[in-house]
Motif scaffolding. Structure first.
Motif, PDB file in Angstrom:
ATOM      1  N   VAL A 174      -7.031  17.065  10.381  1.00 42.03           N
ATOM      2  CA  VAL A 174      -6.983  15.899  11.259  1.00 42.03           C
ATOM      3  C   VAL A 174      -5.962  15.056  10.990  1.00 42.03           C
ATOM      4  CG1 VAL A 174      -8.039  13.541  12.049  1.00 42.03           C
ATOM      5  CG2 VAL A 174      -9.370  15.905  11.602  1.00 42.03           C
ATOM      6  N   TYR A 175      -4.913  14.464  12.024  1.00 48.04           N
ATOM      7  CA  TYR A 175      -3.965  13.618  11.683  1.00 48.04           C
ATOM      8  C   TYR A 175      -4.283  12.157  12.327  1.00 48.04           C
ATOM      9  CZ  TYR A 175       0.237  10.829  11.932  1.00 48.04           C
ATOM     10  OH  TYR A 175       1.025   9.659  11.915  1.00 48.04           O
ATOM     11  N   GLU A 176      -4.213  11.095  11.582  1.00 46.59           N
ATOM     12  CA  GLU A 176      -4.423   9.843  12.407  1.00 46.59           C
ATOM     13  C   GLU A 176      -3.405   8.890  11.748  1.00 46.59           C
ATOM     14  OE1 GLU A 176      -8.312   6.597  12.836  1.00 46.59           O
ATOM     15  OE2 GLU A 176      -8.420   8.658  11.727  1.00 46.59           O
ATOM     16  N   GLY A 177      -2.768   8.371  12.745  1.00 46.18           N
ATOM     17  CA  GLY A 177      -1.697   7.381  12.322  1.00 46.18           C
ATOM     18  C   GLY A 177      -0.792   7.049  13.693  1.00 46.18           C
ATOM     19  N   ASN A 178       0.408   6.851  13.346  1.00 49.55           N
ATOM     20  CA  ASN A 178       1.437   6.306  14.274  1.00 49.55           C
ATOM     21  C   ASN A 178       2.035   7.567  14.738  1.00 49.55           C
ATOM     22  OD1 ASN A 178       2.438   3.901  15.259  1.00 49.55           O
ATOM     23  ND2 ASN A 178       4.445   4.785  15.101  1.00 49.55           N
TER      24      ASN A 178
ATOM     25  N   TRP B 200      -2.010   9.252   8.216  1.00 50.86           N
ATOM     26  CA  TRP B 200      -2.935   9.897   7.220  1.00 50.86           C
ATOM     27  C   TRP B 200      -3.376  11.458   7.876  1.00 50.86           C
ATOM     28  CZ3 TRP B 200      -8.417  10.881   8.151  1.00 50.86           C
ATOM     29  CH2 TRP B 200      -9.175  11.200   7.073  1.00 50.86           C
ATOM     30  N   TYR B 201      -3.177  12.373   6.820  1.00 50.19           N
ATOM     31  CA  TYR B 201      -3.586  13.758   7.332  1.00 50.19           C
ATOM     32  C   TYR B 201      -4.256  14.270   6.263  1.00 50.19           C
ATOM     33  CZ  TYR B 201      -2.618  18.362   9.110  1.00 50.19           C
ATOM     34  OH  TYR B 201      -2.824  19.982   9.860  1.00 50.19           O
ATOM     35  N   ARG B 202      -5.605  14.998   6.855  1.00 51.37           N
ATOM     36  CA  ARG B 202      -6.599  15.472   6.148  1.00 51.37           C
ATOM     37  C   ARG B 202      -6.593  17.119   6.531  1.00 51.37           C
ATOM     38  NH1 ARG B 202     -11.490  13.042   7.523  1.00 51.37           N
ATOM     39  NH2 ARG B 202     -12.004  14.668   8.732  1.00 51.37           N
ATOM     40  N   HIS B 203      -6.863  17.727   5.306  1.00 52.60           N
ATOM     41  CA  HIS B 203      -6.992  19.106   5.590  1.00 52.60           C
ATOM     42  C   HIS B 203      -8.424  19.515   5.504  1.00 52.60           C
ATOM     43  CE1 HIS B 203      -2.827  20.824   5.700  1.00 52.60           C
ATOM     44  NE2 HIS B 203      -2.508  20.014   4.705  1.00 52.60           N
ATOM     45  N   LYS B 204      -8.929  20.470   5.804  1.00 51.42           N
ATOM     46  CA  LYS B 204     -10.246  20.856   6.026  1.00 51.42           C
ATOM     47  C   LYS B 204     -10.837  21.166   4.540  1.00 51.42           C
ATOM     48  CE  LYS B 204      -9.581  25.688   6.993  1.00 51.42           C
ATOM     49  NZ  LYS B 204      -9.901  26.834   8.123  1.00 51.42           N
TER      50      LYS B 204
ATOM     51  N   SER C  74      -5.301  15.846   1.126  1.00 51.07           N
ATOM     52  CA  SER C  74      -4.939  15.097   2.245  1.00 51.07           C
ATOM     53  C   SER C  74      -3.630  14.421   1.819  1.00 51.07           C
ATOM     54  CB  SER C  74      -5.812  13.812   2.364  1.00 51.07           C
ATOM     55  OG  SER C  74      -6.019  12.962   1.119  1.00 51.07           O
ATOM     56  N   TYR C  75      -2.764  13.955   2.682  1.00 50.98           N
ATOM     57  CA  TYR C  75      -1.558  13.049   2.480  1.00 50.98           C
ATOM     58  C   TYR C  75      -1.841  11.868   3.193  1.00 50.98           C
ATOM     59  CZ  TYR C  75       3.440  11.377   3.043  1.00 50.98           C
ATOM     60  OH  TYR C  75       4.521  10.720   3.178  1.00 50.98           O
ATOM     61  N   GLU C  76      -1.551  10.619   2.679  1.00 54.14           N
ATOM     62  CA  GLU C  76      -1.197   9.351   3.446  1.00 54.14           C
ATOM     63  C   GLU C  76       0.152   8.749   2.856  1.00 54.14           C
ATOM     64  OE1 GLU C  76      -3.898   5.274   3.685  1.00 54.14           O
ATOM     65  OE2 GLU C  76      -4.535   6.827   2.257  1.00 54.14           O
ATOM     66  N   GLY C  77       0.887   8.420   4.077  1.00 52.54           N
ATOM     67  CA  GLY C  77       2.129   7.772   4.019  1.00 52.54           C
ATOM     68  C   GLY C  77       3.112   7.861   5.038  1.00 52.54           C
ATOM     69  N   GLN C  78       4.194   7.919   4.758  1.00 52.24           N
ATOM     70  CA  GLN C  78       5.109   7.901   5.772  1.00 52.24           C
ATOM     71  C   GLN C  78       5.740   9.438   6.385  1.00 52.24           C
ATOM     72  OE1 GLN C  78       6.636   5.008   6.968  1.00 52.24           O
ATOM     73  NE2 GLN C  78       5.328   3.957   6.042  1.00 52.24           N
TER      74      GLN C  78
END
Length: 247
Positions: free
Chosen positions: A95-99, A110-114, A118-122
């Motif tokens: 899932v990716y959630e953001g701009n 914010w990108y979350r793998h199953k 995860s990665y949160e940032g620019q």
């Protein structure tokens, strides 16, 4: 030693969101000018179903789209593209959630793998770019700079086994000046190249031993001073083949 070679090698897997380029432009619906209007769900040329706001024949405003393969996007649109804040759900559970900007992750997101990583940032054009925090399934964490989806610049990496590194990265490798602390208390502060101690630095052991001098590919090589807790000291030239010498 070369401990970082295996640890860092798999850290930089690119977290691409995957563009929404498959979105088809359609020439259906209300073509009257004016502000966005909510209309009934429509099946697009590519089989996806869109429900939300339109400006004439163009998706614009808040809306959701579901692709035939089960992928989903919920969020804002402009000129028929994902643009603004939104959430994209991949069919594999990521899932990716953001701009978004023009169908790509741009800005903060914010990108979350199953698997829980995860990665949160620019982001820039679907790639990690700028400041971010990456957390791995085993609990390891990186906080620092990215360039074109790779760790580049200053950052801090903490491994699940308790070891850590703070300093410079280059293309996902430990390179430049930095401090690595092993879980058993050993520490090296100095210059690195491609995940190896390379250049000048200071290596200390928990029992009080210390070496200050030159390294070549993880091995003492060049001029250096080695001191022991009992006061003994060697100051001179070092030369050691990595395959036959241990710290």
């Amino acid at each position: 030693m070369g401990v970082c070679t295996s640890l860092c090698g798999g850290l930089g897997a690119e977290l691409e969101v995957g563009t929404l380029a498959v979105i088809a432009s359609v020439g259906l619906g209300d073509t009257r000018s004016g502000s966005s209007q909510v209309q009934a769900p429509r099946v697009l040329d590519n089989g996806a179903v869109y429900e939300g706001c339109w400006e004439g024949a163009v998706r614009s405003g808040d809306g959701s789209q579901v692709w035939p393969n089960g992928a989903k996007y919920f969020g804002q649109w402009a000129n028929g593209m994902a643009h603004g804040n939104g959430r994209f759900e991949h069919i594999d559970g990521d899932v990716y959630e953001g701009n978004w900007s023009e169908d790509k992750a741009n800005g903060y997101g914010w990108y979350r793998h199953k698997d829980g990583s995860s990665y949160e940032g620019q982001w820039t054009n679907d790639k990690q770019d700028g400041d971010g925090t990456e957390t791995y399934a085993d609990g390891s964490k990186y906080i620092g700079r990215y360039k074109d989806a790779r760790k580049t610049g200053l950052g801090t990496f903490a491994w699940a086994d308790g070891s850590s590194y703070e300093g410079n990265f280059e293309n996902n490798d430990i390179s430049g000046r930095g401090v690595y602390i092993w879980a058993d208390g050993r520490q090296f502060e100095g210059t690195w190249a491609s995940n190896r101690m390379h250049g000048s630095g200071v290596f200390t052991w928990k029992d009080g031993r210390m070496y200050s001098g030159d390294y070549v590919e993880d091995q003492k090589d060049g001029v250096g001073v080695f001191s022991w807790p009992d006061g003994r000291c060697y100051d001179g030239q070092w030369s050691c083949l990595r395959v036959s010498c241990s710290s």
